[in-house]
Design an enzyme around this catalytic site. Structure first.
Site, PDB file in Angstrom:
ATOM      1  NE  ARG A 244      43.764  31.091  85.123  1.00 27.22           N
ATOM      2  CZ  ARG A 244      45.519  31.309  84.720  1.00 27.22           C
ATOM      3  NH1 ARG A 244      45.984  31.967  84.352  1.00 27.22           N
ATOM      4  NH2 ARG A 244      45.874  29.844  84.206  1.00 27.22           N
ATOM      5  CG  HIS A 292      45.348  36.967  81.516  1.00 21.74           C
ATOM      6  ND1 HIS A 292      44.434  35.989  82.457  1.00 21.74           N
ATOM      7  CD2 HIS A 292      46.397  36.113  82.068  1.00 21.74           C
ATOM      8  CE1 HIS A 292      44.983  35.459  82.119  1.00 21.74           C
ATOM      9  NE2 HIS A 292      46.256  34.665  82.404  1.00 21.74           N
TER      10      HIS A 292
HETATM   11  P1  NDP Z   1      53.227  25.240  89.508  1.00 20.36           P
HETATM   12  O1  NDP Z   1      52.161  23.634  89.825  1.00 20.36           O
HETATM   13  O2  NDP Z   1      54.205  25.067  88.823  1.00 20.36           O
HETATM   14  O3  NDP Z   1      53.511  25.534  91.101  1.00 20.36           O
HETATM   15  C1  NDP Z   1      52.384  25.780  91.956  1.00 20.36           C
HETATM   16  C2  NDP Z   1      52.704  26.423  93.071  1.00 20.36           C
HETATM   17  O4  NDP Z   1      51.252  26.622  93.812  1.00 20.36           O
HETATM   18  C3  NDP Z   1      53.250  25.157  93.945  1.00 20.36           C
HETATM   19  O5  NDP Z   1      54.613  25.464  94.648  1.00 20.36           O
HETATM   20  C4  NDP Z   1      52.360  24.325  94.591  1.00 20.36           C
HETATM   21  O6  NDP Z   1      53.084  23.898  96.257  1.00 20.36           O
HETATM   22  C5  NDP Z   1      51.387  25.870  94.895  1.00 20.36           C
HETATM   23  N1  NDP Z   1      50.576  25.665  95.890  1.00 20.36           N
HETATM   24  C6  NDP Z   1      49.490  25.071  94.913  1.00 20.36           C
HETATM   25  N2  NDP Z   1      47.924  24.544  96.048  1.00 20.36           N
HETATM   26  C7  NDP Z   1      48.497  25.142  96.736  1.00 20.36           C
HETATM   27  C8  NDP Z   1      47.797  25.419  98.101  1.00 20.36           C
HETATM   28  N3  NDP Z   1      46.585  25.475  98.717  1.00 20.36           N
HETATM   29  N4  NDP Z   1      48.417  26.113  99.198  1.00 20.36           N
HETATM   30  C9  NDP Z   1      49.540  26.448  99.005  1.00 20.36           C
HETATM   31  N5  NDP Z   1      50.579  26.664  98.009  1.00 20.36           N
HETATM   32  C10 NDP Z   1      49.548  25.961  96.934  1.00 20.36           C
HETATM   33  O7  NDP Z   1      52.838  26.082  88.823  1.00 20.36           O
HETATM   34  P2  NDP Z   1      53.593  27.155  88.163  1.00 20.36           P
HETATM   35  O8  NDP Z   1      54.055  28.263  88.687  1.00 20.36           O
HETATM   36  O9  NDP Z   1      53.704  26.707  86.811  1.00 20.36           O
HETATM   37  O10 NDP Z   1      51.821  28.626  87.899  1.00 20.36           O
HETATM   38  C11 NDP Z   1      50.979  28.924  88.750  1.00 20.36           C
HETATM   39  C12 NDP Z   1      49.894  29.861  88.618  1.00 20.36           C
HETATM   40  O11 NDP Z   1      50.245  30.974  87.646  1.00 20.36           O
HETATM   41  C13 NDP Z   1      48.749  28.995  86.826  1.00 20.36           C
HETATM   42  O12 NDP Z   1      48.607  28.077  87.369  1.00 20.36           O
HETATM   43  C14 NDP Z   1      48.564  29.894  86.500  1.00 20.36           C
HETATM   44  O13 NDP Z   1      47.105  30.188  87.266  1.00 20.36           O
HETATM   45  C15 NDP Z   1      49.066  31.361  86.926  1.00 20.36           C
HETATM   46  N6  NDP Z   1      49.461  31.844  85.342  1.00 20.36           N
HETATM   47  C16 NDP Z   1      49.526  32.676  85.096  1.00 20.36           C
HETATM   48  C17 NDP Z   1      49.859  33.451  83.482  1.00 20.36           C
HETATM   49  C18 NDP Z   1      49.412  34.947  82.977  1.00 20.36           C
HETATM   50  O14 NDP Z   1      49.976  35.293  82.345  1.00 20.36           O
HETATM   51  N7  NDP Z   1      49.198  35.388  84.413  1.00 20.36           N
HETATM   52  C19 NDP Z   1      50.811  33.174  82.938  1.00 20.36           C
HETATM   53  C20 NDP Z   1      50.876  31.584  83.754  1.00 20.36           C
HETATM   54  C21 NDP Z   1      50.586  31.230  84.574  1.00 20.36           C
HETATM   55  P3  NDP Z   1      54.168  22.410  95.752  1.00 20.36           P
HETATM   56  O15 NDP Z   1      55.156  23.368  95.290  1.00 20.36           O
HETATM   57  O16 NDP Z   1      53.784  22.137  97.562  1.00 20.36           O
HETATM   58  O17 NDP Z   1      53.089  21.810  95.672  1.00 20.36           O
END
Ligand code: NDP
Length: 329
Positions: A244, A292
Protein backbone atom coordinates in the site's frame (compact mmCIF):
# COMPACT_ATOMS: atom_id res chain seq x y z
CA UNK A 1 -0.66 -16.83 6.86
CA UNK A 2 -2.51 -14.99 9.56
CA UNK A 3 -6.23 -15.06 9.12
CA UNK A 4 -6.55 -16.81 5.78
CA UNK A 5 -7.64 -20.14 7.12
CA UNK A 6 -9.76 -18.80 9.96
CA UNK A 7 -13.39 -19.77 10.05
CA UNK A 8 -15.79 -17.83 12.24
CA UNK A 9 -19.04 -19.10 13.63
CA UNK A 10 -21.88 -16.78 12.67
CA UNK A 11 -23.57 -15.73 15.92
CA UNK A 12 -26.68 -17.70 16.81
CA UNK A 13 -29.83 -16.25 15.34
CA UNK A 14 -27.83 -15.08 12.38
CA UNK A 15 -29.58 -17.17 9.75
CA UNK A 16 -30.19 -14.72 6.98
CA UNK A 17 -33.25 -14.35 4.85
CA UNK A 18 -32.25 -14.18 1.19
CA UNK A 19 -32.61 -10.44 0.68
CA UNK A 20 -30.61 -8.07 -1.46
CA UNK A 21 -26.82 -7.89 -1.17
CA UNK A 22 -25.21 -4.49 -1.53
CA UNK A 23 -22.49 -4.19 -4.20
CA UNK A 24 -20.39 -1.11 -3.40
CA UNK A 25 -17.79 -0.71 -6.14
CA UNK A 26 -16.66 1.93 -8.60
CA UNK A 27 -13.92 -0.08 -10.31
CA UNK A 28 -13.50 -0.06 -14.08
CA UNK A 29 -14.81 -3.63 -14.29
CA UNK A 30 -17.71 -3.16 -11.87
CA UNK A 31 -20.33 -4.49 -14.31
CA UNK A 32 -18.34 -7.72 -14.67
CA UNK A 33 -18.46 -8.12 -10.89
CA UNK A 34 -22.21 -7.48 -10.90
CA UNK A 35 -22.88 -9.97 -13.68
CA UNK A 36 -20.69 -12.73 -12.28
CA UNK A 37 -21.97 -12.36 -8.71
CA UNK A 38 -25.54 -12.47 -10.01
CA UNK A 39 -24.75 -15.58 -12.08
CA UNK A 40 -23.23 -17.18 -8.95
CA UNK A 41 -26.50 -16.72 -7.06
CA UNK A 42 -25.58 -13.65 -5.00
CA UNK A 43 -28.49 -11.19 -5.39
CA UNK A 44 -26.36 -8.05 -5.62
CA UNK A 45 -27.80 -4.58 -6.14
CA UNK A 46 -26.18 -1.20 -6.64
CA UNK A 47 -26.76 1.37 -3.87
CA UNK A 48 -29.40 3.19 -5.96
CA UNK A 49 -31.36 -0.05 -6.38
CA UNK A 50 -31.52 -1.13 -2.72
CA UNK A 51 -35.18 -1.38 -1.71
CA UNK A 52 -34.79 -1.89 2.05
CA UNK A 53 -31.40 -0.96 3.54
CA UNK A 54 -32.37 -2.30 6.96
CA UNK A 55 -32.73 -5.84 5.59
CA UNK A 56 -29.17 -6.07 4.23
CA UNK A 57 -26.98 -8.65 5.99
CA UNK A 58 -24.18 -9.13 3.43
CA UNK A 59 -22.32 -6.42 1.53
CA UNK A 60 -19.68 -6.86 -1.14
CA UNK A 61 -17.26 -4.14 -2.15
CA UNK A 62 -14.43 -1.75 -1.58
CA UNK A 63 -14.03 1.50 0.35
CA UNK A 64 -17.31 1.56 2.26
CA UNK A 65 -18.13 4.96 3.71
CA UNK A 66 -19.49 5.54 7.23
CA UNK A 67 -22.65 6.97 5.62
CA UNK A 68 -23.34 3.78 3.65
CA UNK A 69 -22.55 1.55 6.64
CA UNK A 70 -24.87 3.55 8.88
CA UNK A 71 -27.77 2.61 6.61
CA UNK A 72 -27.30 -1.13 7.29
CA UNK A 73 -27.98 -1.86 10.99
CA UNK A 74 -28.48 -5.57 10.21
CA UNK A 75 -25.17 -6.01 8.43
CA UNK A 76 -23.29 -9.21 9.41
CA UNK A 77 -20.41 -9.45 6.96
CA UNK A 78 -18.52 -7.43 4.39
CA UNK A 79 -16.78 -9.32 1.59
CA UNK A 80 -13.74 -7.48 0.26
CA UNK A 81 -13.18 -7.45 -3.49
CA UNK A 82 -9.43 -7.80 -2.97
CA UNK A 83 -6.81 -9.42 -0.79
CA UNK A 84 -6.24 -6.26 1.23
CA UNK A 85 -8.82 -5.32 3.84
CA UNK A 86 -7.32 -2.05 5.07
CA UNK A 87 -10.14 -0.21 3.29
CA UNK A 88 -12.56 -1.82 5.75
CA UNK A 89 -10.31 -1.84 8.83
CA UNK A 90 -10.13 1.89 9.43
CA UNK A 91 -10.61 2.48 13.16
CA UNK A 92 -14.25 2.96 14.08
CA UNK A 93 -15.54 2.26 10.56
CA UNK A 94 -16.98 -1.24 10.87
CA UNK A 95 -19.43 -2.01 13.71
CA UNK A 96 -18.12 -4.66 16.16
CA UNK A 97 -20.43 -7.51 15.10
CA UNK A 98 -19.61 -7.27 11.40
CA UNK A 99 -17.04 -9.71 9.99
CA UNK A 100 -14.65 -8.70 7.21
CA UNK A 101 -13.95 -11.40 4.64
CA UNK A 102 -10.77 -11.59 2.56
CA UNK A 103 -9.97 -13.01 -0.83
CA UNK A 104 -7.23 -15.65 -0.55
CA UNK A 105 -6.41 -16.82 -4.05
CA UNK A 106 -3.32 -18.76 -5.20
CA UNK A 107 -3.70 -17.19 -8.66
CA UNK A 108 -3.43 -13.70 -7.16
CA UNK A 109 -0.39 -14.85 -5.20
CA UNK A 110 1.17 -16.16 -8.43
CA UNK A 111 0.46 -12.84 -10.16
CA UNK A 112 2.10 -10.95 -7.32
CA UNK A 113 5.09 -13.29 -7.19
CA UNK A 114 5.66 -12.85 -10.92
CA UNK A 115 5.47 -9.05 -10.66
CA UNK A 116 7.91 -9.10 -7.71
CA UNK A 117 10.29 -11.35 -9.66
CA UNK A 118 10.18 -8.89 -12.57
CA UNK A 119 10.82 -5.95 -10.24
CA UNK A 120 13.76 -7.73 -8.61
CA UNK A 121 15.30 -8.65 -11.96
CA UNK A 122 14.63 -5.16 -13.32
CA UNK A 123 16.65 -3.66 -10.48
CA UNK A 124 19.31 -6.40 -10.24
CA UNK A 125 20.09 -6.47 -13.97
CA UNK A 126 19.81 -2.68 -14.45
CA UNK A 127 17.08 -3.01 -17.06
CA UNK A 128 16.18 0.68 -16.86
CA UNK A 129 19.72 1.56 -17.96
CA UNK A 130 19.36 -0.82 -20.92
CA UNK A 131 16.00 0.80 -21.78
CA UNK A 132 17.65 4.23 -21.80
CA UNK A 133 20.45 2.91 -24.01
CA UNK A 134 17.90 1.44 -26.42
CA UNK A 135 15.99 4.73 -26.57
CA UNK A 136 19.27 6.38 -27.62
CA UNK A 137 20.19 3.54 -30.10
CA UNK A 138 23.27 2.94 -27.99
CA UNK A 139 24.88 -0.57 -27.85
CA UNK A 140 26.15 -0.34 -24.27
CA UNK A 141 27.84 -3.41 -22.83
CA UNK A 142 29.24 -1.45 -19.89
CA UNK A 143 25.93 -1.24 -18.00
CA UNK A 144 26.76 -4.30 -15.87
CA UNK A 145 30.53 -4.12 -16.46
CA UNK A 146 30.42 -7.61 -18.00
CA UNK A 147 29.80 -9.11 -14.53
CA UNK A 148 26.13 -9.48 -13.64
CA UNK A 149 25.11 -9.33 -9.98
CA UNK A 150 24.20 -13.02 -9.70
CA UNK A 151 21.06 -14.30 -7.99
CA UNK A 152 22.85 -16.02 -5.13
CA UNK A 153 24.62 -12.77 -4.31
CA UNK A 154 21.40 -10.75 -4.10
CA UNK A 155 19.89 -10.58 -0.62
CA UNK A 156 16.15 -10.03 -1.06
CA UNK A 157 14.19 -9.08 2.06
CA UNK A 158 10.43 -9.52 2.01
CA UNK A 159 8.35 -7.57 4.52
CA UNK A 160 5.20 -9.60 5.19
CA UNK A 161 5.25 -13.36 4.87
CA UNK A 162 1.57 -14.06 4.23
CA UNK A 163 -0.18 -15.26 1.08
CA UNK A 164 1.66 -12.78 -1.14
CA UNK A 165 5.02 -12.79 0.64
CA UNK A 166 5.29 -16.57 0.74
CA UNK A 167 4.53 -16.90 -2.97
CA UNK A 168 7.11 -14.24 -3.86
CA UNK A 169 9.70 -15.84 -1.57
CA UNK A 170 9.14 -19.29 -3.07
CA UNK A 171 9.59 -18.06 -6.64
CA UNK A 172 12.73 -16.09 -5.75
CA UNK A 173 14.16 -19.01 -3.79
CA UNK A 174 13.57 -21.34 -6.71
CA UNK A 175 15.58 -18.93 -8.86
CA UNK A 176 18.47 -19.01 -6.40
CA UNK A 177 18.12 -15.67 -4.62
CA UNK A 178 19.20 -15.26 -1.00
CA UNK A 179 15.76 -14.58 0.52
CA UNK A 180 14.75 -13.56 4.05
CA UNK A 181 11.38 -12.41 5.32
CA UNK A 182 10.03 -10.33 8.18
CA UNK A 183 6.64 -11.04 9.81
CA UNK A 184 4.74 -10.02 12.93
CA UNK A 185 4.82 -13.41 14.65
CA UNK A 186 7.70 -15.85 14.82
CA UNK A 187 7.49 -19.25 13.20
CA UNK A 188 9.69 -22.25 12.60
CA UNK A 189 9.89 -24.64 9.72
CA UNK A 190 10.60 -22.11 7.02
CA UNK A 191 13.38 -22.77 4.52
CA UNK A 192 14.32 -19.09 4.46
CA UNK A 193 15.77 -16.87 7.14
CA UNK A 194 12.89 -15.44 9.17
CA UNK A 195 12.79 -12.26 11.26
CA UNK A 196 9.83 -11.24 13.39
CA UNK A 197 8.75 -8.25 15.39
CA UNK A 198 10.02 -4.69 15.63
CA UNK A 199 13.11 -5.72 17.58
CA UNK A 200 14.46 -7.61 14.55
CA UNK A 201 13.47 -5.06 11.90
CA UNK A 202 16.79 -3.23 11.80
CA UNK A 203 18.92 -6.37 11.44
CA UNK A 204 16.53 -7.63 8.73
CA UNK A 205 16.84 -4.36 6.78
CA UNK A 206 20.60 -4.18 7.24
CA UNK A 207 21.04 -7.58 5.52
CA UNK A 208 18.80 -6.63 2.59
CA UNK A 209 19.94 -5.52 -0.88
CA UNK A 210 16.44 -5.45 -2.39
CA UNK A 211 13.58 -4.68 -0.01
CA UNK A 212 10.09 -5.86 -1.03
CA UNK A 213 7.08 -4.59 0.92
CA UNK A 214 4.12 -6.99 0.96
CA UNK A 215 2.68 -5.99 4.33
CA UNK A 216 -0.95 -5.23 5.06
CA UNK A 217 -1.62 -1.59 5.92
CA UNK A 218 -2.32 -1.36 9.66
CA UNK A 219 -1.63 1.25 12.35
CA UNK A 220 1.65 -0.63 13.03
CA UNK A 221 2.82 -0.71 9.42
CA UNK A 222 1.68 2.70 8.13
CA UNK A 223 4.75 4.76 7.24
CA UNK A 224 7.09 1.86 8.02
CA UNK A 225 9.21 2.58 4.93
CA UNK A 226 10.49 5.72 6.63
CA UNK A 227 13.65 7.81 6.27
CA UNK A 228 15.12 5.91 9.23
CA UNK A 229 14.36 2.47 7.80
CA UNK A 230 15.76 3.49 4.39
CA UNK A 231 18.93 4.67 6.14
CA UNK A 232 19.40 1.13 7.54
CA UNK A 233 19.61 -0.36 4.02
CA UNK A 234 23.08 -0.99 2.64
CA UNK A 235 24.18 1.74 0.22
CA UNK A 236 22.98 0.94 -3.30
CA UNK A 237 19.91 -1.05 -2.22
CA UNK A 238 16.63 -1.18 -4.14
CA UNK A 239 13.12 -0.65 -2.80
CA UNK A 240 10.01 -2.40 -4.13
CA UNK A 241 6.53 -1.60 -2.83
CA UNK A 242 3.50 -3.58 -3.99
CA UNK A 243 1.57 -3.39 -0.72
CA UNK A 244 0.00 0.00 0.00
CA UNK A 245 1.22 3.50 -0.77
CA UNK A 246 0.87 4.63 2.81
CA UNK A 247 3.58 2.21 3.89
CA UNK A 248 6.12 4.47 2.19
CA UNK A 249 7.31 8.00 2.91
CA UNK A 250 7.62 8.99 -0.76
CA UNK A 251 9.60 12.17 -0.02
CA UNK A 252 12.06 10.20 2.12
CA UNK A 253 12.50 7.67 -0.68
CA UNK A 254 13.25 10.39 -3.23
CA UNK A 255 15.69 12.03 -0.82
CA UNK A 256 17.45 8.69 -0.24
CA UNK A 257 17.69 8.09 -4.01
CA UNK A 258 18.91 11.59 -4.76
CA UNK A 259 21.53 11.24 -2.01
CA UNK A 260 22.77 8.08 -3.73
CA UNK A 261 21.96 5.87 -0.75
CA UNK A 262 19.06 4.00 -2.41
CA UNK A 263 19.82 3.08 -6.02
CA UNK A 264 16.26 2.81 -7.31
CA UNK A 265 12.66 1.87 -6.64
CA UNK A 266 9.85 -0.04 -8.29
CA UNK A 267 6.46 1.13 -7.05
CA UNK A 268 2.99 -0.25 -7.75
CA UNK A 269 1.09 1.60 -5.02
CA UNK A 270 1.01 5.23 -3.91
CA UNK A 271 -0.21 7.37 -1.03
CA UNK A 272 -2.62 9.04 -3.48
CA UNK A 273 -4.06 6.95 -6.32
CA UNK A 274 -4.19 7.66 -9.17
CA UNK A 275 -0.70 9.11 -8.70
CA UNK A 276 -1.13 12.88 -9.28
CA UNK A 277 0.31 14.16 -12.56
CA UNK A 278 2.59 16.57 -10.69
CA UNK A 279 4.18 13.87 -8.52
CA UNK A 280 7.99 13.96 -8.82
CA UNK A 281 7.93 10.15 -8.86
CA UNK A 282 6.61 10.04 -12.44
CA UNK A 283 9.67 11.45 -14.15
CA UNK A 284 12.38 10.25 -11.81
CA UNK A 285 14.89 8.19 -13.82
CA UNK A 286 15.44 5.77 -10.93
CA UNK A 287 11.80 5.10 -10.16
CA UNK A 288 9.75 2.60 -12.15
CA UNK A 289 5.98 2.86 -11.79
CA UNK A 290 3.08 0.49 -12.44
CA UNK A 291 -0.52 1.64 -11.70
CA UNK A 292 -1.57 -0.70 -8.85
CA UNK A 293 -1.72 -3.74 -11.12
CA UNK A 294 0.84 -6.07 -9.54
CA UNK A 295 -1.89 -8.52 -8.54
CA UNK A 296 -5.34 -7.53 -9.64
CA UNK A 297 -8.17 -9.62 -8.27
CA UNK A 298 -9.24 -12.54 -10.43
CA UNK A 299 -12.98 -11.98 -10.73
CA UNK A 300 -14.13 -15.61 -11.23
CA UNK A 301 -12.05 -16.91 -8.30
CA UNK A 302 -13.11 -14.05 -6.04
CA UNK A 303 -16.78 -14.42 -6.98
CA UNK A 304 -16.63 -18.14 -6.08
CA UNK A 305 -15.28 -17.25 -2.62
CA UNK A 306 -17.79 -14.45 -2.06
CA UNK A 307 -20.68 -16.70 -3.15
CA UNK A 308 -19.44 -19.51 -0.91
CA UNK A 309 -19.49 -17.23 2.13
CA UNK A 310 -22.91 -15.86 1.14
CA UNK A 311 -24.32 -19.41 1.14
CA UNK A 312 -22.64 -20.06 4.49
CA UNK A 313 -24.16 -16.92 5.97
CA UNK A 314 -27.62 -17.99 4.78
CA UNK A 315 -27.12 -21.45 6.29
CA UNK A 316 -25.68 -20.17 9.58
CA UNK A 317 -22.37 -21.92 8.93
CA UNK A 318 -18.91 -20.61 9.90
CA UNK A 319 -17.61 -18.00 7.48
CA UNK A 320 -14.27 -18.55 5.77
CA UNK A 321 -11.23 -16.27 5.25
CA UNK A 322 -12.26 -13.96 8.09
CA UNK A 323 -9.86 -11.10 8.74
CA UNK A 324 -8.48 -10.72 12.26
CA UNK A 325 -9.88 -7.37 13.34
CA UNK A 326 -7.69 -7.10 16.41
CA UNK A 327 -4.52 -7.62 14.34
CA UNK A 328 -5.89 -5.31 11.63
CA UNK A 329 -5.46 -7.67 8.66
P1 NDP B 1 -1.58 -11.80 4.73
O1 NDP B 1 -2.53 -11.35 5.78
O2 NDP B 1 -1.70 -13.18 4.20
O3 NDP B 1 -0.07 -11.62 5.25
C1 NDP B 1 0.33 -10.48 5.92
C2 NDP B 1 1.78 -10.66 6.40
O4 NDP B 1 2.23 -9.43 6.96
C3 NDP B 1 1.91 -11.74 7.47
O5 NDP B 1 3.11 -12.44 7.31
C4 NDP B 1 1.96 -10.89 8.74
O6 NDP B 1 2.66 -11.50 9.82
C5 NDP B 1 2.71 -9.69 8.26
N1 NDP B 1 2.46 -8.54 9.15
C6 NDP B 1 1.29 -7.96 9.44
N2 NDP B 1 1.46 -6.95 10.33
C7 NDP B 1 2.79 -6.93 10.60
C8 NDP B 1 3.59 -6.13 11.45
N3 NDP B 1 3.07 -5.17 12.22
N4 NDP B 1 4.91 -6.39 11.50
C9 NDP B 1 5.46 -7.38 10.75
N5 NDP B 1 4.74 -8.16 9.90
C10 NDP B 1 3.43 -7.93 9.83
O7 NDP B 1 -1.69 -10.73 3.54
P2 NDP B 1 -1.46 -10.96 1.97
O8 NDP B 1 -0.12 -11.58 1.80
O9 NDP B 1 -2.64 -11.62 1.36
O10 NDP B 1 -1.46 -9.47 1.45
C11 NDP B 1 -0.55 -8.51 1.94
C12 NDP B 1 -0.90 -7.14 1.41
O11 NDP B 1 -0.55 -7.04 0.04
C13 NDP B 1 -2.40 -6.81 1.42
O12 NDP B 1 -2.81 -6.40 2.70
C14 NDP B 1 -2.48 -5.70 0.42
O13 NDP B 1 -2.24 -4.45 1.07
C15 NDP B 1 -1.31 -5.99 -0.53
N6 NDP B 1 -1.79 -6.39 -1.84
C16 NDP B 1 -1.52 -5.58 -2.91
C17 NDP B 1 -1.95 -5.91 -4.17
C18 NDP B 1 -1.61 -5.07 -5.35
O14 NDP B 1 -2.13 -5.30 -6.45
N7 NDP B 1 -0.75 -4.09 -5.22
C19 NDP B 1 -2.75 -7.14 -4.40
C20 NDP B 1 -2.92 -7.93 -3.22
C21 NDP B 1 -2.48 -7.57 -1.99
P3 NDP B 1 2.19 -12.89 10.46
O15 NDP B 1 2.61 -13.94 9.45
O16 NDP B 1 2.99 -12.97 11.70
O17 NDP B 1 0.71 -12.81 10.66
Amino acid sequence: MSSAAQAHQVPSGAHAAAGQVLLHCNWLNKQLWFDQLTAAGVPVAWPDDIRDWSSIQYAVGWNFTPEVLAKMPGLRAIASLGAGVDHAMRPGLIPPGVEILRIVDPLMAQRMATWVMWAVVNFQRKMDAYARAQAERRWDKTVENLKPWDNGEVRVGIMGYGVMGQAAAALLRAAGYNVAAWARTSRGGSDIQMFSGRESLRSFVERTDILVCLLPLTPETEGILSAQLLSWLPRGAGVINAARGRHLDEAALLAAIDAGHVAGAVLDVFATEPLPADSPLWAHPKVRITPHVSSITDVPNAVAQIAENYQRLLAGQPLLRVANKSAGY
